[in-house]
Design a protein around this motif. Structure first.
Motif, PDB file in Angstrom:
ATOM      1  N   ASN A   1      42.976   8.697  76.742  1.00 28.35           N
ATOM      2  CA  ASN A   1      41.521   8.539  76.558  1.00 28.35           C
ATOM      3  C   ASN A   1      41.002   7.160  76.946  1.00 28.35           C
ATOM      4  O   ASN A   1      39.903   7.031  77.490  1.00 28.35           O
ATOM      5  CB  ASN A   1      41.143   8.824  75.101  1.00 28.35           C
ATOM      6  CG  ASN A   1      41.565  10.211  74.661  1.00 28.35           C
ATOM      7  OD1 ASN A   1      42.001  11.013  75.483  1.00 28.35           O
ATOM      8  ND2 ASN A   1      41.446  10.504  73.375  1.00 28.35           N
TER       9      ASN A   1
ATOM     10  N   TRP B   1      50.123   7.594  71.515  1.00 30.17           N
ATOM     11  CA  TRP B   1      48.818   6.933  71.604  1.00 30.17           C
ATOM     12  C   TRP B   1      47.699   7.736  70.952  1.00 30.17           C
ATOM     13  O   TRP B   1      46.708   7.179  70.503  1.00 30.17           O
ATOM     14  CB  TRP B   1      48.475   6.652  73.080  1.00 30.17           C
ATOM     15  CG  TRP B   1      48.410   7.894  73.931  1.00 30.17           C
ATOM     16  CD1 TRP B   1      49.397   8.435  74.679  1.00 30.17           C
ATOM     17  CD2 TRP B   1      47.275   8.764  74.081  1.00 30.17           C
ATOM     18  NE1 TRP B   1      48.975   9.592  75.293  1.00 30.17           N
ATOM     19  CE2 TRP B   1      47.668   9.815  74.945  1.00 30.17           C
ATOM     20  CE3 TRP B   1      45.975   8.766  73.579  1.00 30.17           C
ATOM     21  CZ2 TRP B   1      46.809  10.848  75.316  1.00 30.17           C
ATOM     22  CZ3 TRP B   1      45.115   9.801  73.947  1.00 30.17           C
ATOM     23  CH2 TRP B   1      45.543  10.813  74.812  1.00 30.17           C
ATOM     24  N   ARG B   2      47.870   9.092  70.893  1.00 34.74           N
ATOM     25  CA  ARG B   2      46.797   9.941  70.346  1.00 34.74           C
ATOM     26  C   ARG B   2      46.490   9.612  68.880  1.00 34.74           C
ATOM     27  O   ARG B   2      45.409   9.908  68.387  1.00 34.74           O
ATOM     28  CB  ARG B   2      47.186  11.420  70.347  1.00 34.74           C
ATOM     29  CG  ARG B   2      47.851  11.922  71.543  1.00 34.74           C
ATOM     30  CD  ARG B   2      48.158  13.386  71.335  1.00 34.74           C
ATOM     31  NE  ARG B   2      47.377  14.187  72.227  1.00 34.74           N
ATOM     32  CZ  ARG B   2      47.658  14.353  73.505  1.00 34.74           C
ATOM     33  NH1 ARG B   2      48.690  13.775  74.043  1.00 34.74           N
ATOM     34  NH2 ARG B   2      46.890  15.104  74.252  1.00 34.74           N
TER      35      ARG B   2
ATOM     36  N   ARG C   1      51.984   4.694  85.441  1.00 36.87           N
ATOM     37  CA  ARG C   1      52.741   3.453  85.312  1.00 36.87           C
ATOM     38  C   ARG C   1      54.216   3.725  85.035  1.00 36.87           C
ATOM     39  O   ARG C   1      55.043   2.825  85.162  1.00 36.87           O
ATOM     40  CB  ARG C   1      52.119   2.538  84.277  1.00 36.87           C
ATOM     41  CG  ARG C   1      52.142   3.067  82.877  1.00 36.87           C
ATOM     42  CD  ARG C   1      51.419   2.082  81.980  1.00 36.87           C
ATOM     43  NE  ARG C   1      51.355   2.588  80.625  1.00 36.87           N
ATOM     44  CZ  ARG C   1      50.601   2.075  79.683  1.00 36.87           C
ATOM     45  NH1 ARG C   1      49.816   1.050  79.951  1.00 36.87           N
ATOM     46  NH2 ARG C   1      50.596   2.581  78.486  1.00 36.87           N
TER      47      ARG C   1
ATOM     48  N   VAL D   1      45.188  10.139  88.463  1.00 38.87           N
ATOM     49  CA  VAL D   1      45.915   9.202  87.598  1.00 38.87           C
ATOM     50  C   VAL D   1      46.446  10.003  86.405  1.00 38.87           C
ATOM     51  O   VAL D   1      45.749  10.843  85.845  1.00 38.87           O
ATOM     52  CB  VAL D   1      45.047   8.003  87.133  1.00 38.87           C
ATOM     53  CG1 VAL D   1      43.837   8.432  86.315  1.00 38.87           C
ATOM     54  CG2 VAL D   1      45.896   7.020  86.326  1.00 38.87           C
ATOM     55  N   GLY D   2      47.724   9.756  86.066  1.00 39.70           N
ATOM     56  CA  GLY D   2      48.348  10.428  84.932  1.00 39.70           C
ATOM     57  C   GLY D   2      49.301  11.515  85.390  1.00 39.70           C
ATOM     58  O   GLY D   2      48.889  12.482  86.043  1.00 39.70           O
TER      59      GLY D   2
ATOM     60  N   LYS E   1      39.339  15.674  78.725  1.00 42.51           N
ATOM     61  CA  LYS E   1      38.615  15.552  77.460  1.00 42.51           C
ATOM     62  C   LYS E   1      39.489  14.800  76.469  1.00 42.51           C
ATOM     63  O   LYS E   1      40.718  14.818  76.653  1.00 42.51           O
ATOM     64  CB  LYS E   1      38.207  16.922  76.908  1.00 42.51           C
ATOM     65  CG  LYS E   1      39.295  17.992  76.853  1.00 42.51           C
ATOM     66  CD  LYS E   1      40.606  17.706  76.171  1.00 42.51           C
ATOM     67  CE  LYS E   1      40.583  17.391  74.712  1.00 42.51           C
ATOM     68  NZ  LYS E   1      41.979  17.125  74.192  1.00 42.51           N
ATOM     69  N   PRO E   2      38.961  14.184  75.433  1.00 37.33           N
ATOM     70  CA  PRO E   2      37.542  13.882  75.285  1.00 37.33           C
ATOM     71  C   PRO E   2      37.129  12.886  76.368  1.00 37.33           C
ATOM     72  O   PRO E   2      37.959  12.103  76.822  1.00 37.33           O
ATOM     73  CB  PRO E   2      37.463  13.265  73.891  1.00 37.33           C
ATOM     74  CG  PRO E   2      38.827  12.689  73.651  1.00 37.33           C
ATOM     75  CD  PRO E   2      39.781  13.584  74.365  1.00 37.33           C
TER      76      PRO E   2
HETATM   77  N1  LIG Z   1      42.459  20.074  78.525  1.00 35.77           N
HETATM   78  C1  LIG Z   1      43.495  20.216  77.685  1.00 35.77           C
HETATM   79  O1  LIG Z   1      43.753  21.295  77.197  1.00 35.77           O
HETATM   80  C2  LIG Z   1      44.334  19.000  77.368  1.00 35.77           C
HETATM   81  C3  LIG Z   1      45.644  19.141  76.881  1.00 35.77           C
HETATM   82  C4  LIG Z   1      46.418  17.980  76.674  1.00 35.77           C
HETATM   83  C5  LIG Z   1      45.868  16.721  76.917  1.00 35.77           C
HETATM   84  N2  LIG Z   1      44.574  16.623  77.339  1.00 35.77           N
HETATM   85  C6  LIG Z   1      43.976  15.293  77.612  1.00 35.77           C
HETATM   86  O2  LIG Z   1      44.617  14.749  78.760  1.00 35.77           O
HETATM   87  C7  LIG Z   1      44.713  13.328  78.654  1.00 35.77           C
HETATM   88  C8  LIG Z   1      46.177  12.918  78.802  1.00 35.77           C
HETATM   89  O3  LIG Z   1      46.940  13.531  77.781  1.00 35.77           O
HETATM   90  P1  LIG Z   1      48.500  13.837  77.968  1.00 35.77           P
HETATM   91  O4  LIG Z   1      48.859  14.765  76.884  1.00 35.77           O
HETATM   92  O5  LIG Z   1      48.794  14.210  79.363  1.00 35.77           O
HETATM   93  O6  LIG Z   1      49.116  12.384  77.669  1.00 35.77           O
HETATM   94  P2  LIG Z   1      50.553  11.858  78.057  1.00 35.77           P
HETATM   95  O7  LIG Z   1      50.824  10.724  77.157  1.00 35.77           O
HETATM   96  O8  LIG Z   1      51.531  12.982  78.138  1.00 35.77           O
HETATM   97  O9  LIG Z   1      50.388  11.325  79.567  1.00 35.77           O
HETATM   98  C9  LIG Z   1      49.612  10.195  79.892  1.00 35.77           C
HETATM   99  C10 LIG Z   1      50.223   9.561  81.144  1.00 35.77           C
HETATM  100  O10 LIG Z   1      49.381   8.478  81.536  1.00 35.77           O
HETATM  101  C11 LIG Z   1      50.242   7.400  81.947  1.00 35.77           C
HETATM  102  N3  LIG Z   1      49.505   6.131  81.786  1.00 35.77           N
HETATM  103  C12 LIG Z   1      49.119   5.534  80.634  1.00 35.77           C
HETATM  104  N4  LIG Z   1      48.446   4.385  80.902  1.00 35.77           N
HETATM  105  C13 LIG Z   1      48.432   4.265  82.246  1.00 35.77           C
HETATM  106  C14 LIG Z   1      47.884   3.281  83.138  1.00 35.77           C
HETATM  107  N5  LIG Z   1      47.195   2.213  82.689  1.00 35.77           N
HETATM  108  N6  LIG Z   1      48.048   3.481  84.473  1.00 35.77           N
HETATM  109  C15 LIG Z   1      48.724   4.555  84.941  1.00 35.77           C
HETATM  110  N7  LIG Z   1      49.256   5.510  84.146  1.00 35.77           N
HETATM  111  C16 LIG Z   1      49.102   5.366  82.823  1.00 35.77           C
HETATM  112  C17 LIG Z   1      51.460   7.487  81.034  1.00 35.77           C
HETATM  113  O11 LIG Z   1      52.589   6.841  81.604  1.00 35.77           O
HETATM  114  C18 LIG Z   1      51.632   9.011  80.906  1.00 35.77           C
HETATM  115  O12 LIG Z   1      52.526   9.528  81.886  1.00 35.77           O
HETATM  116  C19 LIG Z   1      44.102  12.969  77.296  1.00 35.77           C
HETATM  117  O13 LIG Z   1      42.766  12.576  77.482  1.00 35.77           O
HETATM  118  C20 LIG Z   1      44.174  14.274  76.514  1.00 35.77           C
HETATM  119  O14 LIG Z   1      43.182  14.385  75.509  1.00 35.77           O
HETATM  120  C21 LIG Z   1      43.824  17.734  77.587  1.00 35.77           C
END
Ligand SMILES: NC(=O)c1ccc[n+]([C@@H]2O[C@H](COP(=O)([O-])OP(=O)(O)OC[C@H]3O[C@@H](n4cnc5c(N)ncnc54)[C@H](O)[C@@H]3O)[C@@H](O)[C@H]2O)c1
Length: 373
Positions: free
Chosen positions: A84, A175-176, A46, A11-12, A105-106
């Motif tokens: 998160n 959202w962050r 989504r 997911v994501g 994470k977190p």
């Molecule tokens: N390990 C790392 O170095 C690192 C780096 C960046 C982000 N992260 C973590 O990864 C996670 C995601 O961060 P990101 O930067 O990719 O965020 P992002 O906002 O870029 O992506 C999140 C995705 O989730 C989707 N989404 C949201 N709600 C949804 C739902 N109910 N059903 C289906 N899809 C849904 C959104 O459409 C979006 O495409 C966070 O927990 C963040 O802390 C970790």
């Protein structure tokens, strides 16, 4: 040569969802035996645009708008790369269906939720890991070996700094920044990586005190409770070492600066994300010397290509994510010979430290970190 294949659902498809798509593909090209590859079966996001772009670029076989459809597939591994507040339900759903889980994470937006998630997943008996990717940087693993072997003597100090600019060009925020969706801000988003590193390299965090600051306001007024933009925490580790953690997401000139320094009675080391193959080592009476952690015999050497007469080459962030992906694939396939990845218990413990830092800043006190079993 036979290659084990693991059927993966995720997911994501946002920033890190794309990174995992790339990394889980790349992991299949590792030279590690037994050979193991990901079959990217099902992806949910989504956003139609995000999931279709990821499918065509990275080769996901099917995409869905609803993550529950991913869990209906025949899977050997589930990756949670959602925001998160989306870590809890899909991850528990996957684990209860008997699928090993890998979660970003977190682990959750609060220690209470992280604890509940850890306990529910552990009760199912599936493998579970949390994405603290610094553990898969060869120089970080080498630092851990130096410390564990006693080369640096007794560790007296850990200090770290993580600086980024996460506000959009017109001041827009995601959202962050929303406490209700993300939990803590810079502490949970950035600080959690270095808190996990202190634990991984030196030992558990036992007490903390902190300052936090928020400047950001949402220009659209949609996010009314903006979490911390920056924090500075001091703390103590289980062996008595002092620790300091600083992070900011509003350091406008920093694309991503992350660094740590560790001082022992016989030596000191320092590392920077911007030069992630290098470990700077200091010994009493001597100046700094830079060690490239790419030599034959170094951690993860030979992962991609055979090391040796053609030399050993530097790696980047992308490859380190694939190291992490390979580790998770091996756990899911039952071929792991030892994993250094953070478990959900580690994810919970980091979340407890994050919450205690917030509370200590609020109360202007030094507070013990109280972990639940
Ligand atoms: N390990 C790392 O170095 C690192 C780096 C960046 C982000 N992260 C973590 O990864 C996670 C995601 O961060 P990101 O930067 O990719 O965020 P992002 O906002 O870029 O992506 C999140 C995705 O989730 C989707 N989404 C949201 N709600 C949804 C739902 N109910 N059903 C289906 N899809 C849904 C959104 O459409 C979006 O495409 C966070 O927990 C963040 O802390 C970790």
């Amino acid at each position: 040569m036979t290659k084990t294949t693991v059927r993966v659902g995720q997911v994501g498809a946002g920033f890190i969802g794309q990174m995992h798509s790339l990394a889980f593909n790349n992991a299949g090209f590792s030279q590690r035996q037994p050979s193991i590859a990901a079959n990217l079966v099902a992806l949910a996001d989504r956003s139609v645009e995000a999931r279709e772009a990821a499918a065509s670029r990275y080769g996901w076989s099917a995409t869905y708008g609803d993550w529950t459809d991913v869990l209906k597939q025949d899977l050997g591994l589930f990756i949670n790369a959602g925001p998160n507040d989306l870590h809890f339900d899909p991850t528990i759903g996957a684990a209860q269906a008997g699928i090993p889980v890998f979660c970003e994470k977190p682990l959750a937006s609060s220690a209470g939720v992280a604890h509940e998630l850890w306990k529910a997943v552990a009760a199912t008996g599936v493998e579970h890991r949390c994405a603290f990717m610094h553990r898969f940087i060869p120089a970080v693993q080498y630092a851990r070996e130096l410390i564990a072997s006693g080369e640096l003597g007794e560790i007296r100090h850990f200090r770290s700094r993580f600086l980024m600019d996460m506000v959009g060009p017109d001041g827009e925020i995601t959202w962050r920044f929303d406490r209700g969706r993300s939990g803590a801000g810079a502490i949970g988003d950035l600080g959690s990586h270095h808190i996990d590193l202190a634990r991984f390299l030196v030992g558990e965090v036992t007490e903390v005190s902190a300052l936090t600051q928020t400047w950001t306001v949402d220009p659209s007024n949609r996010i009314t409770d903006v979490n911390d933009d920056s924090f500075i925490a001091i703390g103590r580790l289980a062996n008595g070492a002092t620790a300091s953690f600083e992070a900011s997401r509003v350091a406008a000139a920093h694309a991503l600066s992350g660094e740590f320094e560790i001082d022992g009675t016989k030596g000191s080391i320092s590392w920077k994300m911007e030069r992630l193959n290098e470990l700077v080592i200091r010994r009493p009476g001597g100046g700094p010397s830079t060690q490239m952690v790419t030599r034959s015999g170094d951690p993860l050497e030979g992962f991609w290509l055979p090391g040796g007469v053609q030399g050993s080459h530097p790696v980047g962030w992308n490859e380190c994510f694939a190291h992490q992906a390979h580790d998770m694939l091996a756990l899911a396939a039952g071929t792991s010979t030892g994993s250094v990845a953070a478990t959900f218990e580690d994810g919970y413990r980091v979340a407890e430290i994050v919450d205690t830092i917030e509370e200590a800043a609020h109360e202007r006190k030094m507070l013990p970190v109280v972990f639940k079993s």
